[in-house]
Design a protein around this motif. Structure first.
Motif, PDB file in Angstrom:
ATOM      1  N   HIS A   1      -8.012  -1.865  -0.432  1.00 53.62           N
ATOM      2  CA  HIS A   1      -6.838  -2.718  -0.694  1.00 53.62           C
ATOM      3  C   HIS A   1      -6.936  -4.108  -0.086  1.00 53.62           C
TER       4      HIS A   1
ATOM      5  N   ASN B   1      -3.465  -2.305 -10.197  1.00 56.58           N
ATOM      6  CA  ASN B   1      -2.233  -1.649  -9.764  1.00 56.58           C
ATOM      7  C   ASN B   1      -1.155  -1.676 -10.842  1.00 56.58           C
TER       8      ASN B   1
ATOM      9  N   GLU C   1      -4.992 -12.027  -1.642  1.00 56.29           N
ATOM     10  CA  GLU C   1      -4.068 -10.939  -2.006  1.00 56.29           C
ATOM     11  C   GLU C   1      -4.777 -10.030  -2.992  1.00 56.29           C
TER      12      GLU C   1
ATOM     13  N   SER D   1      -3.982  -7.488  -4.843  1.00 54.70           N
ATOM     14  CA  SER D   1      -3.306  -7.375  -6.143  1.00 54.70           C
ATOM     15  C   SER D   1      -1.921  -7.998  -6.082  1.00 54.70           C
ATOM     16  N   GLY D   2      -1.099  -7.457  -5.190  1.00 49.76           N
ATOM     17  CA  GLY D   2       0.322  -7.760  -5.236  1.00 49.76           C
ATOM     18  C   GLY D   2       0.935  -6.828  -6.262  1.00 49.76           C
TER      19      GLY D   2
ATOM     20  N   LEU E   1       0.829  -1.210   0.000  1.00 50.45           N
ATOM     21  CA  LEU E   1       0.000   0.000   0.000  1.00 50.45           C
ATOM     22  C   LEU E   1       0.864   1.262   0.000  1.00 50.45           C
TER      23      LEU E   1
END
Ligand code: F55
Length: 841
Positions: free
Chosen positions: A374, A482, A674, A676-677, A136
């Motif tokens: 997130h 992302n 998760e 995005s990662g 983040l």
């Protein structure tokens, strides 16, 4: 006070305006000047620290000149601005980035060399700005780079923590936390002692009707803390645009200490007041994906939000526009729910201070804010206890109740009589004590809500925010997958690869339009190109091997397959799956004949990452990794076939060494956990392949690069719920290979097994919430496929070239353009080139 210089004197100003250096000689002149004046040293006592300081100050002066011009240009153009509110900015080092972004690294390199220094040594003097936990915070830093590089008028607002994320030391295999005092010398910030905002806490609310019968609320009493602004210039790549990151630092309102208390003999309490105020911006909370509900954290949030909004509103008021134009001039993005109080604070400013009607104010507020989610992990969703709120921010709590009342009334109109729905979506959870649900407040107070990868954005719409989709309609929810900045994560971290790509694609243009990487596809089978490509990977592995040797004492073979998992330690990220897989490999090797051993590709398993100090299970995983390494690395029977490394204190500058050196990296979270990662993107962009689950951005990476170029395994997100249910209410038998791994652990092969009982027990006896056993077989099989694939180096290299060629989508520039268009409705403010910019390729 009017501080502007009168017209007749401005010519003199223009004549003597600072000119940013461009040549090597001018750079050296600046360095020597800073050494001899700012630092009060000379050529007889200029060590690398001093050279770093002077070089940084030379670049800082240059940046601030462009910073001033950028701010003037943006004010003059009077276009809409973006404010990115984030409690975390994981910036890493600034000097290398500044040199590359302004295009003067080679100038600096030669200049420093003439003055007797190697540029790498100078760069290495810098302490990371580690004002973040993980993904983040790093995302916020990548966004600042992209917003400046794309010429968006955009500011970041955050907190100037005196202590960033702790430094991790490994002692006897255990994580030990050491405070990160990073401000000792920080040449990159400009204190603005003239920009100070009073922030109020506690006190009470007095309500009355004024002479025309209007309800008025006055928040009074309590205490005041002062917020001082510190500005950090953010240079764009290959553009003069230099944006601002404004960080707030807290001080007691009465300055050093309260003189009245001091004079009346109450010395101790005056010092205590001062310390309490300074505590607000003292430390970054080290939890990622966990909300602990501490009062000091709420104080941090309000302190930062109140100061930032005061600043934003003050700037808007200077334009003398009508309040209704506020959302045409200003977009505020909330990086997770941490700044959600900004919604309430703006409503408070508009109704209590500026006298607007509720509805008029609320329209302005909702049109101004966007909220990025997130995570779907329930333990990470922020909630604040109502009594705590009542005490700290009494007026804000009232406004939240009003927001909730109007919201629930609208829900009631849309779904008459649906009491369950009202209870489910209420911003106030009717628990004991009652809680304020910050994500719900953020949704209600924003015009757009976005997730950070497609799967994640779908999941929030079908699970945690399902009711809100029914209430507001699907268009309020969107996805912005992302991205990462290719400047830091390719050009800076992997200069040789960047140079090779530049030589084949006609210069550094790919760093501004990452889709240009597509042109590399035609070299995927080009012998000479592949050779260079492989040499660069090997050199990056040699560099990491040296680093491993110098920090851990372990010798690793750079020709081995480097298998890397670096990220925060968390059960959902499943470093335990990785280390159990390593133990399985160890058992397999031990049972192999010499012939079999000859056919196995040697492997180095590399781990890195911090555990939150209070997260016992994560610390246990670190302990196990280190203990496995201690046994395996000194087992002569295994030799080069397997090494296990834990790299201490993983951070941004270390990531710049580690990322370019991977053959395979692991992104193996339980499907659906998760969001995005982003390190997955960094590794692929640097010519590594991925072993991963169908989770977060892995799915879109697969779509872009092709499924032949990624090693996917494991259960799908849609099956996770049923599997968990089976564990808890049906039969739960563990994978037989995993049982063998547990048996070895329990035989005390890696030290006293008691230390790992909670870890194995969470899988054997407590429902295996993260599906380690369910995915184990698939994981081991896929690792075998990795071994096989790595033997065919020609094909492997082709895969990595094709992958890099197809990574254009994951530039944070694409991401920022999507935010600008879908959420912020802002345009870039282009600049003429040539205003003192370096012209290096
Ligand atoms: C920090 C503090 C709190 Cl209270 C909650 C969460 C965090 C935090 O660090 N979250 C975090 O890093 N989330 C990550 O955000 C990345 C960027 O969007 C994602 O890629 C990643 O999946 C997600 O876990």
């Amino acid at each position: 006070v009017e501080a502007s210089i009168p017209e007749p004197q401005r010519d003199a100003w223009k004549k003597f305006q600072a000119k940013p250096f461009v040549s090597k000689d001018d750079f050296e002149k600046e360095v020597v000047r800073h050494v001899e004046t700012t630092l009060a040293r000379s050529m007889f006592n200029c060590d690398e620290t001093a050279a770093y300081a002077a070089a940084s100050l030379a670049f800082r002066d240059r940046l601030i000149t462009e910073w001033n011009r950028t701010q003037q240009r943006q004010t003059f153009a009077d276009t809409k601005r973006v404010y990115y509110l984030s409690l975390e900015f994981l910036m890493g080092r600034a000097l290398d980035n500044a040199m590359l972004n302004v295009g003067l690294k080679n100038v600096a390199k030669e200049g420093l060399s003439e003055l007797g220094f190697r540029i790498e040594d100078i760069i290495n003097q810098e302490h990371d700005a580690a004002l973040g936990n993980g993904g983040l915070g790093r995302l916020a830093a990548c966004f600042l780079d992209s917003m400046a590089s794309l010429n968006f008028p955009a500011w970041g607002y955050g907190l100037r923590y005196k202590y960033g994320i702790f430094k991790q030391e490994i002692v006897d295999g255990y994580q030990v936390e050491v405070p990160d005092y990073w401000l000792d010398f920080n040449p990159w910030e400009f204190p603005r002692h003239d920009i100070v905002v009073d922030v109020q806490f506690y006190g009470g609310v007095r309500k009355y009707q004024d002479e025309v019968g209007k309800n008025v609320a006055v928040w009074e009493g309590g205490e005041i803390v002062k917020a001082t602004a510190y500005d950090v210039p953010i240079p764009g790549f290959d553009t003069p645009t230099t944006n601002n990151m404004r960080l707030w630092s807290s001080k007691a309102a009465s300055g050093e200490f309260d003189f009245q208390k001091f004079n009346s003999g109450d010395y101790e309490s005056s010092v205590a007041d001062q310390q309490r105020a300074e505590t607000i911006s003292a430390v970054l909370y080290p939890n990622d994906n966990l909300d602990r509900g501490k009062e000091l954290r709420l104080k941090q949030q309000y302190f930062w939000v109140a100061a930032s909004l005061y600043d934003i509103v003050r700037r808007f008021k200077k334009s003398k526009r009508a309040w209704s134009e506020f959302p045409d001039q200003i977009a505020i993005q909330l990086n997770d729910t941490h700044p959600t109080l900004a919604i309430v604070e703006l409503q408070r400013i508009l109704i209590d201070m500026e006298g607007l009607d509720w509805d008029e104010a609320w329209t302005i507020v909702t049109n101004t804010f966007g909220y990025t989610n997130h995570t779907v992990l329930p333990e990470a969703l922020e909630k604040w206890s109502v009594p705590l709120f009542q005490n700290l921010l009494p007026r804000h709590l009232q406004i939240i109740y009003d927001i909730n009342m109007f919201f629930l009334q609208s829900v009631e109109r849309k779904f008459p009589g649906d009491r369950d729905m009202l209870a489910r979506v209420s911003i106030i959870e009717e628990s004991q004590p009652k809680m304020v649900r910050m994500a719900f407040l953020a949704i209600v107070g924003s015009h757009k809500v976005n997730g950070v990868a497609e799967l994640h954005s779908d999941l929030i719409k079908t699970t945690i925010f399902k009711d809100f989709v029914k209430i507001f309609g699907p268009d309020k929810f969107t996805n912005v997958t992302n991205g990462i900045t290719p400047r830091r994560w390719l050009h800076q971290a992997n200069p040789r690869l960047s140079e090779l790509i530049a030589s084949k694609t006609g210069g550094l243009g790919f760093l501004k339009d990452l889709n240009v990487l597509n042109e590399l596809e035609k070299f995927a089978d080009d012998k000479a190109f592949k050779k260079e490509w492989a040499e660069i990977k090997y050199a990056n592995k040699v560099r990491l091997a040296k680093y491993i040797k110098s920090t851990t004492g372990v010798t690793v073979n750079p020709a081995a397959l480097f298998d890397i998992q670096v990220k925060r330690i968390h059960e959902y990220k499943r470093q335990q799956l990785n280390i159990f897989g390593v133990i399985h490999r160890y058992l397999t090797i031990k049972a192999m004949t010499p012939e079999q051993r000859k056919k196995l590709a040697p492997r180095v398993s590399i781990f890195g990452g911090k555990a939150a100090p209070g997260y016992w299970m994560a610390k246990t995983i670190i302990h196990l990794i280190n203990n496995v390494g201690a046994v395996v690395n000194k087992d002569p029977d295994v030799g080069d076939l397997l090494k296990v490394i834990f790299l201490e204190d993983y951070n941004v500058s270390k990531a710049e060494i580690i990322t370019p050196a991977s053959d395979v990296s692991e992104h193996i979270s339980t499907a659906g956990t998760e969001a995005s990662g982003t390190s997955n993107m960094k590794f692929v962009l640097n010519g590594g392949l991925i072993i991963g689950t169908c989770d977060g951005a892995n799915i879109e990476i697969t779509r872009e690069i092709g499924e032949n170029n990624i090693f996917l395994f494991g259960n799908l997100a849609e099956d996770v719920e049923d599997l968990r249910h089976t564990h808890n209410y049906g039969s739960h038998t563990l994978d037989p290979d995993l049982v063998k791994v547990f048996d070895l652990i329990k035989s005390n092969a890696f030290g006293d097994a008691g230390a790992f009982g909670a870890l194995t027990g969470s899988i054997e006896d407590h429902g295996d919430y993260y599906l380690v056993s369910d995915d184990f077989h698939s994981y081991i099989q896929t690792q075998t496929l990795v071994d096989e694939a790595y033997k065919n180096q020609e094909e492997w290299i082709t895969k990595t070239i094709l992958s890099v060629a197809r990574m254009g989508f994951f530039s944070s520039d694409r991401c920022i353009n999507e935010y600008a268009e879908m959420i912020w409705n802002v345009e870039p403010l282009p600049v003429e080139k040539g205003s003192g910019l370096g012209k290096e390729e």
